[in-house]
Design an enzyme around this catalytic site. Structure first.
Site, PDB file in Angstrom:
ATOM      1  N   ALA A 230       0.892  -1.157   0.000  1.00  0.00           N
ATOM      2  CA  ALA A 230       0.000   0.000   0.000  1.00  0.00           C
ATOM      3  C   ALA A 230       0.929   1.206   0.000  1.00  0.00           C
ATOM      4  CB  ALA A 230      -0.888  -0.010   1.237  1.00  0.00           C
ATOM      5  N   HIS A 260      -1.918  -2.653  -3.863  1.00  0.00           N
ATOM      6  CA  HIS A 260      -1.571  -3.722  -4.816  1.00  0.00           C
ATOM      7  C   HIS A 260      -1.596  -5.043  -4.059  1.00  0.00           C
ATOM      8  CE1 HIS A 260       1.771  -5.718  -7.461  1.00  0.00           C
ATOM      9  NE2 HIS A 260       0.578  -6.177  -7.751  1.00  0.00           N
ATOM     10  N   GLY A 404       4.799   0.909 -10.044  1.00  0.00           N
ATOM     11  CA  GLY A 404       6.246   0.791 -10.237  1.00  0.00           C
ATOM     12  C   GLY A 404       6.826  -0.160  -9.208  1.00  0.00           C
ATOM     13  N   SER A 410       4.686   5.374 -10.071  1.00  0.00           N
ATOM     14  CA  SER A 410       3.611   4.582 -10.667  1.00  0.00           C
ATOM     15  C   SER A 410       2.898   5.468 -11.684  1.00  0.00           C
ATOM     16  CB  SER A 410       2.628   4.122  -9.591  1.00  0.00           C
ATOM     17  OG  SER A 410       3.265   3.238  -8.688  1.00  0.00           O
ATOM     18  N   HIS A 429       1.526  -4.046 -16.931  1.00  0.00           N
ATOM     19  CA  HIS A 429       0.972  -4.045 -15.566  1.00  0.00           C
ATOM     20  C   HIS A 429       1.919  -3.463 -14.533  1.00  0.00           C
ATOM     21  CE1 HIS A 429       3.609  -7.323 -14.440  1.00  0.00           C
ATOM     22  NE2 HIS A 429       3.012  -7.494 -13.285  1.00  0.00           N
ATOM     23  N   ALA A 431       6.540  -2.815 -13.608  1.00  0.00           N
ATOM     24  CA  ALA A 431       7.907  -2.651 -14.105  1.00  0.00           C
ATOM     25  C   ALA A 431       8.427  -3.945 -14.722  1.00  0.00           C
ATOM     26  CB  ALA A 431       8.817  -2.205 -12.965  1.00  0.00           C
TER      27      ALA A 431
END
Length: 506
Positions: A230, A260, A404, A410, A429, A431
């Site tokens: 987060a 994420h 990222g 990001s 989606h 890196a």
């Protein structure tokens, strides 16, 4: 498997444009369609170095190079279009991570493959906006990071704090975010800004093993470890003012929160269970693949249908999971600023999945077809006016959230018509790894990684500091290269760049 010298291999790869490469039939045996991958000059070097290393005598073990994996997927029964490798591609189980492939549902030989979805089913990203600015957060950044860390259970064995019993879990698996809404964990509007409205309708919890349910029950509302996080982020650049304003982003310096996470041990077990069943189905139906890891079943077989129903339940689990963490994030912010989430304008901009297989309609050779689109480490990116995206984004195209690596930027992108034609509405989606987890542990020191984040002014709260080096920016490709490549080839457009100021990790 075909083994050739590097120069021989390269005869099958043709540059189509500055940022795209065609993998011709014959590169791997039995290819039904061609492959394609997107990479700029820096990213292509990584792809070709990986292939060159694999051509050396005695190089065995580990996953196949990404280019080989794209080609092996191109040999699967029922595939249409091309097997697509996105710029963040790296080797994975069966399919590379960053590989998209679509299968014709009207073809009785077409397959579904758990390796084309991944073990973390519906791993995805949710972005919340706020009406706070960096100047509001900077003085209390450490306290806010701690508040988030205290509210969201993180780490490998973390247990959820959302009350949940076996009956609740069954309902959550079937209902997805509708369960979260009924239980008061989300706002009604959150669902509108979520892929599939946060619910896969063909989910069937009865197709999920007891073991998966036991693993999932204590983990709902938890972040997990690995590359999950987060992050408190600041809007650093706006590339598309109109799209940004539709997302409620008006000014630089505005604070957002990115979550994420995925389906935790639940999704992993669903995938593991399915692979066992599919190996049997492959023998029965005489399905041949180039790689054992590409275990699959005919879409219309009992095993194929059971997997899709269980996968949908796991996708619903992940949406409930991100919804529970949204609730906890709103609580943490409200507590720190002594107000309500409503007053902080903590709306969901969007929620996207990047590990899933979905039935979608696309044009193939000028005609509409129902396809099963596998996106593994790949994000849906539908264009403006598409019926499946929210009313708010009909004129901008679907928001695409690209996280990222830890401590790097990001991005928010939008879907395009070109992407619809070239990649069945799919883009990157994240890196994408450039070093395996094992190599990261050997080559990097977690103390250096933490120090580097501090020097960048990023507050960090981490449950397992020694896992940090696996997720260090040096372990990943540069997300700016990845996003720019997608932008340049036209499969998605850049809208917003976000810079992290605090990271919560497992």
């Amino acid at each position: 498997m075909v083994v050739r010298e590097y120069n021989e291999e390269m005869k099958y790869i043709e540059r189509l444009s500055p940022n795209s490469f065609l993998i011709k039939k014959g590169f791997q045996s039995n290819m039904n369609v061609e492959g394609i991958f997107y990479a700029n000059s820096r990213l292509e070097k990584l792809m070709f170095d990986e292939l060159r290393n694999a051509c050396r005598p005695g190089m065995t073990g580990g996953f196949l190079p990404g280019v080989k994996q794209i080609a092996n997927v191109a040999a699967l029964p029922g595939i249409v279009g091309r097997s697509v490798g996105l710029p963040d591609i790296h080797s994975g189980y069966g399919f590379a991570i960053g590989n998209m492939a679509a299968f014709d549902m009207s073809d009785p030989t077409s397959i579904v493959s758990p390796g084309g979805v991944g073990f973390d089913i519906n791993c995805g990203v949710r972005l919340l906006r706020t009406n706070l600015f960096e100047k509001d957060v900077q003085p209390v950044k450490e306290q806010l990071a701690q508040s988030l860390f205290d509210h969201i259970p993180v780490g490998v064995g973390s247990k959820g704090i959302i009350p949940m019993n076996a009956h609740d879990l069954e309902e959550a698996l079937e209902m997805g975010m509708d369960w979260s809404l009924r239980e008061g964990y989300v706002w009604a509007e959150d669902k509108e800004h979520c892929e599939e409205y946060g619910r896969m309708l063909n989910a069937d919890p009865s197709k999920v093993s007891l073991r998966a349910k036991k693993r999932g029950l204590p983990q709902l509302g938890t972040l997990g470890a690995g590359n999950h996080y987060a992050e408190i982020q600041v809007v650093e650049e706006i590339y598309d003012k109109y799209a940004a304003s539709k997302m409620g982003i008006e000014e630089l310096g505005q604070i957002c929160v990115m979550i994420h996470s995925g389906s935790r041990g639940f999704g992993h077990q669903v995938a593991t269970d399915a692979l066992v069943e599919m190996e049997k189905a492959m023998k029965r139906d005489k399905i041949e693949t180039n790689d054992r890891q590409l275990a699959c079943a005919r879409i219309n077989s009992p095993e194929g249908q059971n997997y899709l129903k269980a996968m949908s339940a796991a996708a619903n689990f992940a949406w409930v999971n991100r919804s529970s963490m949204t609730f906890l994030t709103r609580q943490a912010f409200a507590k720190q600023f002594n107000t309500t989430p409503d007053d902080l304008d903590m709306h969901v901009i969007y929620d996207v999945s990047h590990n899933v297989a979905k039935m979608e309609e696309h044009m193939v050779n000028g005609r509409p077809k129902q396809l099963l689109v596998h996106r593994k480490g790949s994000t849906r990116a539908f264009p403006p006016h598409h019926p499946l995206i929210p009313v708010d984004y009909q004129l901008t195209g679907q928001p695409v959230l690209v996280g990222g690596s830890m401590g790097t930027c990001s991005f928010v992108l939008t879907g395009t018509e070109t992407g619809m034609v070239e990649t069945f509405g799919s883009t990157c989606h994240g890196a994408g790894r450039s070093l395996s987890r094992a190599k990261s542990r050997r080559n990097l020191d977690y103390k250096d990684v933490l120090r580097d984040l501090e020097e960048k002014g990023i507050s960090i709260r981490v449950a397992s500091p020694k896992l940090v080096q696996e997720e260090a920016p040096d372990s990943y490709k540069d997300v700016r290269d990845v996003v720019q490549t997608c932008h340049d080839v036209g499969i998605s457009n850049k809208a917003i760049k976000l810079r992290p100021i605090a990271v919560i990790k497992g």
